[in-house]
Design an enzyme around this catalytic site. Structure first.
Site, PDB file in Angstrom:
ATOM      1  N   GLY A  30      -2.586   7.091  -3.424  1.00 39.40           N
ATOM      2  CA  GLY A  30      -2.868   7.525  -2.057  1.00 39.40           C
ATOM      3  C   GLY A  30      -3.159   9.009  -2.008  1.00 39.40           C
ATOM      4  CB  SER A  31      -4.996  10.900   0.552  1.00 40.09           C
ATOM      5  OG  SER A  31      -4.228  10.539   1.682  1.00 40.09           O
ATOM      6  CB  THR A  32       0.341  12.212   0.619  1.00 33.74           C
ATOM      7  OG1 THR A  32      -0.292  11.797   1.827  1.00 33.74           O
ATOM      8  CG2 THR A  32       1.224  13.413   0.896  1.00 33.74           C
ATOM      9  N   GLY A  87       3.376   7.962  -1.748  1.00 38.45           N
ATOM     10  CA  GLY A  87       3.123   8.115  -0.320  1.00 38.45           C
ATOM     11  C   GLY A  87       3.662   6.916   0.440  1.00 38.45           C
ATOM     12  CB  ALA A  88       5.368   5.879   2.922  1.00 41.60           C
ATOM     13  CE  LYS A  99       4.646   2.994  -1.888  1.00 46.45           C
ATOM     14  NZ  LYS A  99       3.475   3.838  -1.599  1.00 46.45           N
ATOM     15  N   GLY A 100       1.405   0.249   1.172  1.00 48.26           N
ATOM     16  CA  GLY A 100       0.427  -0.759   0.782  1.00 48.26           C
ATOM     17  C   GLY A 100      -0.904  -0.711   1.494  1.00 48.26           C
ATOM     18  N   GLY A 102      -2.949   1.433   1.030  1.00 44.79           N
ATOM     19  CA  GLY A 102      -3.836   1.835  -0.059  1.00 44.79           C
ATOM     20  C   GLY A 102      -4.152   0.674  -1.002  1.00 44.79           C
ATOM     21  CD  GLU A 108       1.718   2.268  -4.013  1.00 46.09           C
ATOM     22  OE1 GLU A 108       0.907   3.197  -3.948  1.00 46.09           O
ATOM     23  OE2 GLU A 108       1.988   1.553  -3.022  1.00 46.09           O
TER      24      GLU A 108
HETATM   25  O1  DER Z   1       1.485   2.831  -0.054  1.00 42.38           O
HETATM   26  C1  DER Z   1       0.315   2.971   0.259  1.00 42.38           C
HETATM   27  O2  DER Z   1      -0.559   2.219  -0.126  1.00 42.38           O
HETATM   28  C2  DER Z   1      -0.003   4.009   1.223  1.00 42.38           C
HETATM   29  O3  DER Z   1      -1.257   3.877   1.779  1.00 42.38           O
HETATM   30  C3  DER Z   1       0.365   5.344   0.820  1.00 42.38           C
HETATM   31  O4  DER Z   1       0.283   5.623  -0.504  1.00 42.38           O
HETATM   32  C4  DER Z   1      -0.089   6.422   1.757  1.00 42.38           C
HETATM   33  O5  DER Z   1      -1.303   6.921   1.434  1.00 42.38           O
HETATM   34  P1  DER Z   1      -1.824   8.263   2.089  1.00 42.38           P
HETATM   35  O6  DER Z   1      -0.958   9.342   1.577  1.00 42.38           O
HETATM   36  O7  DER Z   1      -3.239   8.324   1.636  1.00 42.38           O
HETATM   37  O8  DER Z   1      -1.715   8.082   3.564  1.00 42.38           O
END
Ligand code: DER
Length: 228
Positions: A30-32, A87-88, A99-100, A102, A108
């Protein structure tokens, strides 16, 4: 106002400070979480960190980590992970998360389950009082009989939607479908998770309950670290 992208970077950078020499690190998706992976790579290249190996939670993260020069390992070689940074999509006050979105929830969750200290990095928009408020619960299901699985998920109170990408059903890294299950808020997440997991065809849910030790939240007022 600070841009969301900047908040994500701050959260990822802060989380990378938890990584120490010699650690086995779960690299989230994920982007974070991406910012944490970038920072770990930077620290390894500068010599600020040594002897770290990473377990990527997706093919996407594996590609990024390789490009950053982070040595990779597997759960077969290192069954116990020291720290994972991921991320979440939603975080509730009890450190339970969804989560999920992504699409990588299965790997994960396997990685989180094998982790001593699970860190979630988010910007403040992901905080909710109750799970299911903003985000659906992604449920990974095998393709065989998926319509029956979807019908059973409806019986749990969900409105399940088969995830599509570019007009085609989305396939996970394991070749499964994802049903995004919309609930009108979730009052008993543990009961719901047990109910969903009892349905044949369900591989895993995006409810990560009791698995998170630390949430790093980046907001307009700076970084907040919630630890339990
Ligand atoms: O768990 C995930 O799949 C989430 O989408 C998560 O990783 C958050 O992604 P983000 O930081 O791009 O919002």
């Amino acid at each position: 106002m600070i841009a969301v992208e900047e908040l994500k970077r701050q959260a990822g950078d802060r989380a990378a400070e938890y990584v120490q020499d010699g650690m086995v690190v779960g690299l989230g998706s994920g982007s974070t979480a991406r910012y944490a992976t970038l920072r770990i790579g930077q620290k390894l290249r500068s010599g600020e960190l040594r002897d770290v190996v990473g377990v990527p939670t997706s093919i996407e993260t594996e590609t990024l980590a390789r490009a950053e020069g982070i040595p990779l390992t597997t759960l077969e070689e290192h069954g116990q992970i020291d720290v994972t940074i991921d991320g979440a999509d939603e975080v509730d006050p009890d450190y339970n998360v969804i989560k999920g979105l992504g699409g990588f929830l299965l790997r994960e969750k396997i990685v989180a389950y094998s982790t001593r200290y699970e860190i979630i990095v988010v910007d403040e928009s992901k905080l909710v009082d109750r799970l299911g408020t903003k985000s659906p619960v992604p449920v990974e299901v095998i393709r065989f009989g998926w319509r029956n699985t979807r019908a059973a998920l409806e019986d749990t109170g969900a409105r399940p939607v088969l995830r599509h990408v570019n007009g085609e059903p989305y396939l996970t890294d394991e070749g499964n479908y994802v049903l995004d299950c919309h609930y009108p808020g979730i009052s008993c997440p543990y009961e719901l998770e047990a109910e969903i997991l009892s349905i044949p065809g369900v591989v895993e849910t995006g409810l990560f309950l009791g698995m998170v030790h630390c949430v790093i939240v980046a907001g307009a007022d700076g970084i907040r670290i919630m630890e339990r």
